[in-house]
Design an enzyme around this catalytic site. Structure first.
Site, short mmCIF file in Angstrom:
data_model
loop_
_atom_site.label_atom_id
_atom_site.label_comp_id
_atom_site.label_asym_id
_atom_site.label_seq_id
_atom_site.Cartn_x
_atom_site.Cartn_y
_atom_site.Cartn_z
N LYS A 22 0.83 -1.21 0.00
CA LYS A 22 0.00 0.00 0.00
C LYS A 22 0.87 1.27 0.00
O LYS A 22 0.63 2.19 -0.77
CB LYS A 22 -0.89 -0.03 1.25
CG LYS A 22 -1.44 1.31 1.69
CD LYS A 22 -2.14 1.19 3.02
CE LYS A 22 -2.47 2.52 3.65
NZ LYS A 22 -1.32 3.21 4.22
N ASN A 23 1.88 1.28 0.86
CA ASN A 23 2.64 2.51 1.01
C ASN A 23 3.61 2.77 -0.14
O ASN A 23 4.24 3.82 -0.19
CB ASN A 23 3.41 2.50 2.35
CG ASN A 23 2.47 2.74 3.52
OD1 ASN A 23 1.29 3.01 3.33
ND2 ASN A 23 2.98 2.62 4.74
N CYS A 116 -6.50 13.13 12.21
CA CYS A 116 -7.03 11.79 12.41
C CYS A 116 -6.61 11.34 13.78
O CYS A 116 -5.83 12.02 14.45
CB CYS A 116 -6.54 10.84 11.34
SG CYS A 116 -4.81 10.48 11.50
N ARG A 121 -0.62 15.07 12.58
CA ARG A 121 -0.13 14.87 11.22
C ARG A 121 -0.12 16.15 10.37
O ARG A 121 -0.81 16.25 9.34
CB ARG A 121 -0.91 13.76 10.53
CG ARG A 121 -0.94 12.50 11.34
CD ARG A 121 -1.50 11.34 10.60
NE ARG A 121 -0.54 10.76 9.70
CZ ARG A 121 -0.80 9.76 8.87
NH1 ARG A 121 -1.99 9.24 8.84
NH2 ARG A 121 0.13 9.28 8.08
N ASP A 304 3.74 1.22 12.13
CA ASP A 304 2.58 0.53 11.56
C ASP A 304 2.43 -0.91 12.08
O ASP A 304 1.46 -1.59 11.73
CB ASP A 304 2.68 0.50 10.02
CG ASP A 304 2.39 1.87 9.42
OD1 ASP A 304 2.02 2.80 10.16
OD2 ASP A 304 2.55 2.02 8.19
N ARG A 396 -9.20 -0.38 4.02
CA ARG A 396 -8.47 0.68 3.32
C ARG A 396 -7.04 0.23 2.99
O ARG A 396 -6.44 0.71 2.05
CB ARG A 396 -8.39 1.94 4.20
CG ARG A 396 -9.68 2.74 4.28
CD ARG A 396 -9.43 4.08 4.97
NE ARG A 396 -8.03 4.37 4.93
CZ ARG A 396 -7.23 4.43 6.00
NH1 ARG A 396 -7.72 4.29 7.18
NH2 ARG A 396 -5.94 4.67 5.86
C1 UD1 Z 1 3.89 7.16 6.16
C2 UD1 Z 1 3.12 5.89 5.94
C3 UD1 Z 1 2.45 5.45 7.25
C4 UD1 Z 1 3.50 5.32 8.36
C5 UD1 Z 1 4.34 6.59 8.45
C6 UD1 Z 1 5.50 6.46 9.41
C7 UD1 Z 1 2.40 6.06 3.65
C8 UD1 Z 1 1.30 6.21 2.67
N1 UD1 Z 1 2.09 6.13 4.93
O1 UD1 Z 1 2.98 8.16 6.57
O2 UD1 Z 1 1.84 4.18 7.02
O3 UD1 Z 1 2.85 5.14 9.58
O4 UD1 Z 1 4.88 6.92 7.16
O5 UD1 Z 1 6.29 5.37 9.08
O6 UD1 Z 1 3.53 5.81 3.27
N2 UD1 Z 1 5.27 15.09 10.40
C9 UD1 Z 1 5.30 16.44 10.67
N3 UD1 Z 1 5.24 17.31 9.62
C10 UD1 Z 1 5.17 16.90 8.33
C11 UD1 Z 1 5.15 15.52 8.05
C12 UD1 Z 1 5.20 14.64 9.11
O7 UD1 Z 1 5.36 16.85 11.83
O8 UD1 Z 1 5.11 17.75 7.41
C13 UD1 Z 1 5.29 14.13 11.52
C14 UD1 Z 1 3.98 13.34 11.60
O9 UD1 Z 1 2.99 14.06 12.30
C15 UD1 Z 1 4.41 12.08 12.31
C16 UD1 Z 1 5.84 11.89 11.79
O10 UD1 Z 1 6.26 13.14 11.27
O11 UD1 Z 1 4.42 12.29 13.69
C17 UD1 Z 1 5.96 10.82 10.73
O12 UD1 Z 1 5.15 11.16 9.64
P1 UD1 Z 1 5.51 10.75 8.13
O13 UD1 Z 1 6.81 10.03 8.12
O14 UD1 Z 1 5.37 11.94 7.28
O15 UD1 Z 1 4.36 9.72 7.82
P2 UD1 Z 1 3.41 9.69 6.56
O16 UD1 Z 1 4.19 9.96 5.32
O17 UD1 Z 1 2.19 10.48 6.82
#
Ligand code: UD1
Length: 449
Positions: A22-23, A116, A121, A304, A396
């Protein structure tokens, strides 16, 4: 209203072929816009999030269809650079469209992917990175509007966000020269995105390390690409085998991608043999506590897999401490596990789980994707019947989880119940469905992990 009905207590056994990730699929579908062409993407799992992403691509003018195991995305004609409100709020990963639309059209309008229940996030790193690359980004409470081209240079991510790394890789493709991204996330799915982009003829190097280099250019060819295996799905099945005292083999998965998970399962007493294309696991029966496990960006223990680990710890001998190091609110499954007899205390991002002798079946509600998977595992381990509602969250991200578990001997069935006012009310009360239909707000009611 659909739910899983599970009769636990049977050790799982047998073989399961791991599906596409998925990711990896979600950013790659977004990346299919970077170069206008007819792209063939094989092995994309049939999951809810992929369907929503396909609908978003259609809304932007691309033609998207599934032909068996292949998704064909014809992105030659785009008609819009604005991701529709309603679809954006259904899918956190729609944020990837910022990068691909900017690359392709020089503009992108998205609404905020909503809050969420696993954490706030924010997308501040995405936005800060785009500005550093030379894009103009204006934002208000509802919308983010981006335009311009990448001017190249260097950007150091303040935190190795997976999504921001992927978005910036795509946005950097519009540059005239070289862009270097540092402190990037190193998740294997980022290497898969790089693989897809290179298949399209773009020049991207370094994914899988902390430094990624992107050379601007238009791309040269239509892609034909195979999505990598889903290491989180694999981990979920391994944990189902481990928790039920079973034994089995997962095929189509590189053991090397799951190092931290396999280590924890070994610490819990499982015997594991890991190969280039499969993983074999024999459970020790009653597991023992792995001690303290902290989630962290790759190659650390994946956030995850944290909910599923909590389920295993609930019945493992001894006390387990879990530190959730990535998201600030990712223990929504705790309350439901406690309904089944688990002994769990949480304080902020830490949880202490005192292993009990067994779980009892109960009616529990999935509130997010991986938390939902954790409840399914609990049901397979518990005595008597467990009913898991809110399974739209699970669907999902898992393709036919119940079929895969049945193939391993699990007693699990998906049942549909006709929606009545009463069932809808009680599910909404339990937080399993949204009662906020089409309010126009961008705040999502579904957790998007
Ligand atoms: C992706 C994965 C998700 C996984 C996560 C962490 C996909 C589609 N989803 O989510 O399954 O749980 O990586 O391994 O690949 N953050 C900020 N600011 C930002 C972006 C992130 O503060 O602009 C924080 C988030 O709130 C969170 C942390 O960084 O606490 C990790 O987020 P991130 O690595 O961005 O996860 P996703 O890409 O959303």
């Amino acid at each position: 209203m659909e739910s899983y009905h599970i009769r636990g207590g049977t050790p799982l056994h047998g073989e399961y072929q791991v599906k596409g990730a998925k990711n990896a699929a979600l950013p790659i579908l977004a990346a299919a816009l970077c170069r206008g062409g007819i792209h063939e993407i094989y092995g994309c799992p049939e999951i809810g999030d992929a369907s929503v992403m396909m609908n978003i691509l259609r809304a932007l003018g691309a033609d998207c269809r599934r032909e068996g195991n292949c998704l064909v995305v014809d992105s030659r004609q785009l008609t819009s650079a604005a991701v529709p409100h309603s679809l954006m709020s259904m899918l956190r990963s729609s944020v990837f469209l910022m990068g691909s639309l900017l690359m392709r059209t020089g503009e992108a309008v998205i609404c905020r992917p909503g809050g969420c229940n696993i954490g706030s996030r924010p997308i501040d790193i995405h936005i800060d990175g785009l500005r550093h690359l030379g894009y103009t980004v204006t934002e208000d409470a509802e919308k983010v509007v981006c335009s311009g081209r990448c001017r190249g240079g260097k950007y150091v991510l303040p935190y190795p966000s997976v999504g921001a790394t992927e978005n910036l890789m795509m946005a950097a493709l519009s540059g005239e020269g070289l862009t270097v991204l540092e402190n990037c996330a190193m998740e294997p799915e980022i290497m898969d995105l790089q693989g897809f982009l290179r298949n399209c003829g773009f020049h991207v190097y370094g994914a899988g390390t902390g430094t990624i280099a992107v050379l601007g250019g238009k791309g040269t060819s239509d892609a034909m690409y195979f999505i990598m295996e889903d290491r989180i799905e694999a981990a979920t099945y391994l944990m189902a085998l481990a928790g039920t005292g079973g034994e089995g083999m997962l095929t189509g998965v590189r053991g090397g991608l799951l190092g931290s998970v396999l280590q924890v399962l070994e610490n819990m007493g499982c015997r594991i043999r890991s190969f280039q294309d499969r993983i074999e696991l024999v459970s020790s029966g009653r597991l023992r506590s792995p001690g303290t496990v902290s989630t962290a960006p790759y190659p650390g223990f994946p956030t995850d897999c944290q909910p599923q680990l909590m389920t295993l710890a609930a019945c493992a001998a001894g006390e387990t401490q879990i530190c959730e190091g990535v998201f600030e609110n990712r223990f929504t499954h705790k309350k439901e596990l406690m309904k089944m007899g688990a002994n769990i205390e949480t304080c902020g991002k830490n949880a202490i789980i005192k292993g009990v002798d067994g779980l009892q079946g109960a009616e529990v509600c999935a509130r997010d994707l991986r938390g939902g998977a954790a409840l399914v595992l609990a049901g397979l381990m518990a005595e008597k019947e467990t009913v898991v509602t809110g399974i739209q969250h699970i669907e999902r991200g898992y393709e036919e989880l119940e079929k895969g578990l049945r193939q391993l001997g699990g007693n699990i069935e998906k049942k549909s119940e006709r929606k009545t006012e009463k069932t809808e009310e009680s599910a909404a009360e339990a937080g399993c469905i949204s009662t906020d239909h089409g309010s126009g707000s961008c705040v999502s009611v579904l957790p998007h992990v």
